[in-house]
Scaffold this motif. Structure first.
Motif, PDB file in Angstrom:
ATOM      1  N   THR B 288       0.838  -1.210   0.000  1.00 20.67           N
ATOM      2  CA  THR B 288       0.000   0.000   0.000  1.00 20.67           C
ATOM      3  C   THR B 288       0.873   1.260   0.000  1.00 20.67           C
ATOM      4  OG1 THR B 288      -0.212   0.018   2.415  1.00 20.67           O
ATOM      5  CG2 THR B 288      -1.923  -1.123   1.191  1.00 20.67           C
ATOM      6  N   HIS B 292       1.070   4.352  -2.890  1.00 21.44           N
ATOM      7  CA  HIS B 292       1.024   5.787  -2.607  1.00 21.44           C
ATOM      8  C   HIS B 292       2.232   6.497  -3.204  1.00 21.44           C
ATOM      9  CE1 HIS B 292      -1.757   4.822   0.935  1.00 21.44           C
ATOM     10  NE2 HIS B 292      -2.446   5.231  -0.106  1.00 21.44           N
ATOM     11  N   GLU B 300       3.310   6.247   2.644  1.00 22.48           N
ATOM     12  CA  GLU B 300       2.784   5.757   3.914  1.00 22.48           C
ATOM     13  C   GLU B 300       1.786   4.638   3.655  1.00 22.48           C
ATOM     14  OE1 GLU B 300       1.255   9.293   5.680  1.00 22.48           O
ATOM     15  OE2 GLU B 300       3.201   9.890   6.476  1.00 22.48           O
ATOM     16  N   THR B 302      -1.433   2.062   4.267  1.00 27.07           N
ATOM     17  CA  THR B 302      -2.786   2.186   4.812  1.00 27.07           C
ATOM     18  C   THR B 302      -3.254   0.811   5.270  1.00 27.07           C
ATOM     19  OG1 THR B 302      -3.505   2.108   2.516  1.00 27.07           O
ATOM     20  CG2 THR B 302      -3.632   4.233   3.618  1.00 27.07           C
ATOM     21  N   LYS B 457       3.698   7.127  10.614  1.00 25.37           N
ATOM     22  CA  LYS B 457       2.242   7.266  10.600  1.00 25.37           C
ATOM     23  C   LYS B 457       1.596   6.719  11.880  1.00 25.37           C
ATOM     24  CE  LYS B 457      -1.820   6.292   7.841  1.00 25.37           C
ATOM     25  NZ  LYS B 457      -2.310   6.077   6.483  1.00 25.37           N
TER      26      LYS B 457
END
Lengths: 160, 597
Positions: B288, B292, B300, B302, B457
């Motif tokens: 993921t 991005h 980052e 998700t 994150k």
């Protein structure tokens, strides 16, 4: 806004780069790669122009620049020195080599010498693990480097 | 047309190029031309042979002569002796260290004997910049077979039946992933190749892309056919300039031959590939985060689900596989799933490429069947520990993996066994350590990496790993307590349980596995304030044996901080408050008077 100190031709060149990617914000990383090729680093002014051209916020551009280790906001030395800190090099003594470079150059990782000749950085694995520990000066790869070799490597660049 | 009778294969991988293999190739070419042999023998710059320890490597076919550590100066002799007179240059052959005999044929070298090369089948055999050589090795015939003989579902069934699992580290069944992506309805889908090899000490994906880029392109096209995607994207590290160059050449050549583009093989199937560059972020290996990053954002991760198979690049279904996974696909199609499934263990089929490095005699890139033991890899293929030292540990899986010890040496390597032993397959880094490596420092080294690479994150990973690193630093400085060891364990577990993505969920593994396997060493650091490997500087003390010292002043002159004092011909002493523990005095002393405690 910082004062734009870049010469007009460079600014235009940067705008051309953005245009070659259709000013698409999805191409931000590719744009930054090209921009860094041209300028050697990505100072605030460059980021501001890129943000404006791609129609995204400067914060977004800065967020991306600061996220990726490949992008740098400080100029590199003319002969940038990178010490491989991949695991293979680490277990074969890369840290001692790094210490020696620090001592010889009198700079820390991420800094440049006052004369702008060398900058010191660590990188993760150039994939020449058979030659560990590995040091790169510019594009040149030095393999099986021992702390004793550091002086000799630097001497090659002393008069350049 | 003159017939080329002999090929001189020169390794053009990054490892050998670093030791100037291009100059060797150039010298060979010049020498051939000088002797008028350039019509009979041809120099080919290939991908990695794997035996990086002895690079640069030159292999002569058809007689399979394997020359090691070739210098540009040796070119003339190879041409004069071998090419012209058919005599092998003995001094450049590999010397088997055990039998003290030269081995000319790589098939008889212990380094290669136990290897089965599937993903690396063409590496070190073909010119990666020439599509014809790939085609001559059955290249693109798997794609042709899929497009003309099978339905997409039949191809998916073949991959499922083969038992191929994701080679990027997770080990998710590849066929199943393809099936999920194929079943989602969408107007556009994407095939993504993860070539963001950020694991320090792993370079198998790079070697495949440098040595056999077409196999990845072919497999991506096959995947496009199965999943209904017409676009492929390769996310590749910007730090791999050679791999990028060769991949781009390969894509251009494939387009020219109509193997990419519209209406491939006249079947109405369209597929094309573009490159996307990474910019140095380890977390982008997570799918993921990778997506991005391809969208031009911070990489980052998700939360999953939704998986990229349903909601990926630009919100469209995307099939993400790693380079090595793709490289296996064309062979499986051509040789059949039964053949592939016959190699390996019950749950892990086929082979795995490992980057064998560290304190082992034969550093290099190896491909071995699943189920081989660590002992076979390290002591047979790897030729044992450098300098005859004691084997201590082997680290697999990079910063997400763990350290295994002598008691794991006979464990068959597969996804599940490594997980059970507290490590993981990972992308295939395998770093061997000996008695001179401090396991607490190794754990600290990996945590340093994770702290740097954590995207920030989620807090367990961002803050937790930082705290782990601080505790480890404290222990290495000799300020740790037994309570800290408890804290390390508990905190590690919390980070594993609560982190958002694979990076955080696995980052404490190096700590947990070293705690488990080298508990004594941690206790020594904490209780006895001792580092048995002599790595942790704060726990070491250099002293001068007053009886052995003759007062030659060599040590005092070598000391960079002037910590050593004493009159000439009188025993010297080290001022502990100034000493930086660099060891320069010990290296200089000819009388073994400097002691390390």
């Amino acid at each position: 806004m910082a004062i734009i100190k870049l010469p007009e031709c460079k600014v235009n060149q940067l705008k051309e780069i953005c245009k070659s990617f259709n000013n698409d914000s999805g191409e931000l990383i590719n744009v930054l790669h090209k921009a860094q090729d041209v300028f050697g680093y990505l100072p605030a002014e460059v980021q501001e122009i890129v943000a404006k051209e791609l129609n995204v916020s400067v914060a977004h551009v800065y967020g991306v620049v600061s996220f990726y280790s490949f992008f740098t906001m400080t100029p590199k030395g003319r002969y940038p020195i990178s010490i491989c800190m991949g695991t293979a090099c680490y277990v074969r003594g890369a840290e001692k080599v790094l210490d020696e470079f620090r001592r010889e150059l009198g700079v820390q990782v991420g800094e440049s010498t006052p004369d702008g000749r060398h900058s010191l950085a660590c990188l993760r694995c150039v994939g020449a693990c058979g030659l560990a520990p590995v040091v790169m000066v510019g594009e040149k790869v030095y393999g099986r480097v021992a702390p004793e070799d550091v002086k000799g490597i630097l001497a090659e660049y002393a008069n350049l | 047309m003159t017939q080329i009778k002999m090929h001189l294969l020169v390794c053009g991988g990054t490892g050998c190029r670093s030791s100037h293999s291009e100059l060797v190739a150039k010298a060979l070419n010049e020498s051939l031309a000088n002797h008028g042999l350039d019509a009979e023998a041809k120099v080919v710059s290939t991908g990695c042979f794997g035996f990086c320890e002895k690079g640069p490597i030159v292999k002569v076919v058809p007689d399979n002569t394997f020359y090691v550590q070739v210098n540009p100066d040796d070119a003339e002799e190879i041409v004069k002796e071998h090419v012209l007179k058919g005599r092998k240059v003995q001094r450049l052959l590999y010397l088997d260290p055990e039998k003290e005999k030269t081995v000319s044929d790589d098939r008889h070298m212990t380094f290669y004997k136990k290897q089965i090369r599937i993903a690396l089948r063409n590496c070190g055999f073909i010119d990666p910049e020439n599509i014809d050589e790939y085609i001559a090795r059955d290249g693109y015939s798997a794609l042709a077979k899929c497009l003309t003989e099978f339905t997409p579902q039949q191809v998916i069934d073949i991959i499922k039946k083969s038992g191929l699992r994701g080679r990027g580290g997770g080990g998710f069944p590849t066929g199943l992933k393809w099936e999920i992506t194929s079943r989602v309805q969408a107007d556009q889908k994407y095939v993504i190749c993860n070539a963001d090899e950020g694991d320090p000490g792993a370079f198998m994906d790079r070697s495949i892309l440098e040595g056999d880029p077409h196999s990845v392109i072919e497999a991506m096209a096959i995947n496009g056919y199965c999943t209904g995607a017409s676009k492929g994207l390769v996310y590749i590290r910007a730090e791999y300039p050679l791999a990028i160059k060769r991949l781009q050449i390969a894509i251009d050549q494939a387009r020219k031959y109509g193997l990419l583009g519209e209406n491939i093989f006249g079947t109405g199937f369209n597929f094309d590939i573009e490159l996307r560059y990474g910019a140095g972020a380890f977390v982008c290996g997570e799918e993921t985060a990778l997506i991005h990053s391809m969208e031009g954002k911070r990489g980052e991760p998700t939360f999953k689900p939704p998986f990229p198979s349903e909601h990926g690049y630009l919100g469209k279904p995307s099939n993400v596989n790693n380079v090595e996974t793709y490289a296996n696909v064309p062979v499986i199609i051509l040789k059949g799933p039964e053949w592939f499934a016959s190699i390996g263990t019950e749950k892990s089929k086929g082979t795995k490429v490992f980057a064998l490095a560290g304190k082992v005699n034969n550093v290099g890139l190896i491909e071995v069947p699943m189920g081989i033991t660590l002992r076979e890899v390290i002591f047979e293929i790897g030729g044992g520990i450098k300098g005859g030292k004691e084997f201590k540990a082997v680290q697999t899986g990079g910063p997400s993996g763990g350290c295994l010890t002598a008691r794991h040496l006979d464990t068959p390597i597969d996804y599940d066994n490594l997980l059970a032993a507290g490590s993981m397959m990972g992308s295939g880094g395998m770093i061997v350590m000996d008695e001179d490596d401090c396991m607490v420092s190794i754990a600290k080294f990996y945590l340093e990496f994770t702290v740097e690479e954590s995207c920030g994150k989620c807090s367990p990973c961002r803050i937790g790993n930082k705290r782990l690193h601080e505790i480890l630093e404290k222990i290495c400085k000799g300020e740790g307590t037994m309570e800290d060891l408890e804290k390390l364990k508990n905190l590690s577990q919390v980070i594993k349980d609560t982190s958002l993505c694979g990076l955080g969920q696995t980052s404490p593994n190096p700590v947990l596995s070293t705690l488990e396997n080298f508990w004594d060493e941690y206790v020594e650091h904490v209780v006895d304030k001792k580092c048995r490997a002599g790595v942790c500087k704060s726990l070491m003390k250099y002293t001068i044996d007053q009886e052995a010292c003759v007062g030659c002043t060599a040590c005092a002159r070598a000391c960079p901080v002037n910590a050593i004092s004493g009159e000439r011909k009188q025993p010297h002493t080290i001022n502990q408050s100034i000493c930086i523990k660099c060891g320069a005095c010990m290296e200089k002393c000819k009388f073994n008077a400097v002691l390390l405690q």
